[in-house]
Design a protein around this motif. Sequence first.
Motif, PDB file in Angstrom:
ATOM      1  N   CYS A 125      76.078  72.609  -0.928  1.00 46.32           N
ATOM      2  CA  CYS A 125      74.935  72.586  -0.024  1.00 46.32           C
ATOM      3  C   CYS A 125      73.682  73.251  -0.630  1.00 46.32           C
ATOM      4  N   GLU A 156      80.483  68.210   7.183  1.00 45.36           N
ATOM      5  CA  GLU A 156      79.124  68.460   6.683  1.00 45.36           C
ATOM      6  C   GLU A 156      78.231  68.937   7.818  1.00 45.36           C
ATOM      7  N   ASP A 157      77.203  69.707   7.475  1.00 52.53           N
ATOM      8  CA  ASP A 157      76.230  70.194   8.450  1.00 52.53           C
ATOM      9  C   ASP A 157      74.955  70.548   7.697  1.00 52.53           C
ATOM     10  N   HIS A 158      74.021  69.608   7.652  1.00 55.71           N
ATOM     11  CA  HIS A 158      72.764  69.848   6.905  1.00 55.71           C
ATOM     12  C   HIS A 158      71.678  68.898   7.379  1.00 55.71           C
ATOM     13  N   GLU A 192      78.150  60.807  -1.746  1.00 56.69           N
ATOM     14  CA  GLU A 192      78.289  62.242  -1.472  1.00 56.69           C
ATOM     15  C   GLU A 192      78.290  63.029  -2.766  1.00 56.69           C
ATOM     16  N   THR A 230      83.418  64.152   7.538  1.00 55.98           N
ATOM     17  CA  THR A 230      83.105  63.213   6.461  1.00 55.98           C
ATOM     18  C   THR A 230      84.397  62.761   5.790  1.00 55.98           C
ATOM     19  N   SER A 239      78.198  69.256  -3.933  1.00 56.50           N
ATOM     20  CA  SER A 239      78.688  68.606  -2.728  1.00 56.50           C
ATOM     21  C   SER A 239      78.066  69.226  -1.480  1.00 56.50           C
ATOM     22  N   TYR A 240      77.981  68.427  -0.419  1.00 48.09           N
ATOM     23  CA  TYR A 240      77.574  68.929   0.896  1.00 48.09           C
ATOM     24  C   TYR A 240      78.781  69.267   1.768  1.00 48.09           C
ATOM     25  N   SER A 241      79.970  69.212   1.210  1.00 46.31           N
ATOM     26  CA  SER A 241      81.192  69.382   1.996  1.00 46.31           C
ATOM     27  C   SER A 241      81.566  70.848   2.188  1.00 46.31           C
ATOM     28  N   HIS A 242      81.794  71.205   3.449  1.00 43.14           N
ATOM     29  CA  HIS A 242      82.299  72.535   3.807  1.00 43.14           C
ATOM     30  C   HIS A 242      83.740  72.377   4.316  1.00 43.14           C
TER      31      HIS A 242
END
Length: 233
Positions: A96, A149-151, A182, A136, A192-195
Amino acid sequence: MSDKLIKIACLYENLMNTYGDSGDVKILKFLLKREDYDTKVDNISLGDKFNADNYAFVFFGGGQDFEQTVVAKDLPRHKETIEKYINAGNPMFCICGGYQLMGSYYKTNSGITIKGLDILPLHTIFKSDKRMIGDTHYMTEWGEVKTFEDHSGQTYFDDTNKLHPFGNMIEGYGNNPQDHVEGLRYRNFIDSYSHDPLLKNVNVANEIVQMIITRHQVRTGKETTPVKVGEKY
């Protein structure tokens, strides 16, 4: 240097850990222990000295706009060592906000432009009308990934010949609503945007563990071959 002690650098964990992204590092520690390796994690923060060559893996988590602004003022001190480390094919993983700061700039909701390290040809623009949040699901070269994801920052590649997506979207937004991809993969560098954290997907975690072990073996003189770079990249 111990052959069984792996050193990991975690950049600005006290500021860039909004969604508990350092959980990814905890997963790697567990998997490395299973491979009979101990780990030492150094948290590199404001004003600290940092030489990426001293580590087998570098991690950089996410943060809010304020924290990114603070970190962005300190981060340029480390551009040379991070850029050299990445271009040598060594393993690094950014989430992120850390992802965004590897690019040329991040334009915030208030119109302020946060300058990134400009190591990779990408930029990010905050879009207040499009919060990308939810589950996601995407496919990578190592199989499928399911995470969260959260952005509102939307990231775009400025050189698609150099940068390649980490995954192709099945569900969710990823980098932005238009490109259907992604993150990114450049040599052995992953954004990555992955949490959630991402590395609960053990197929991906195991591949990164192998990168880390190979890098560690090179550093300790047990392996003379450089860290293998994915054939696609």
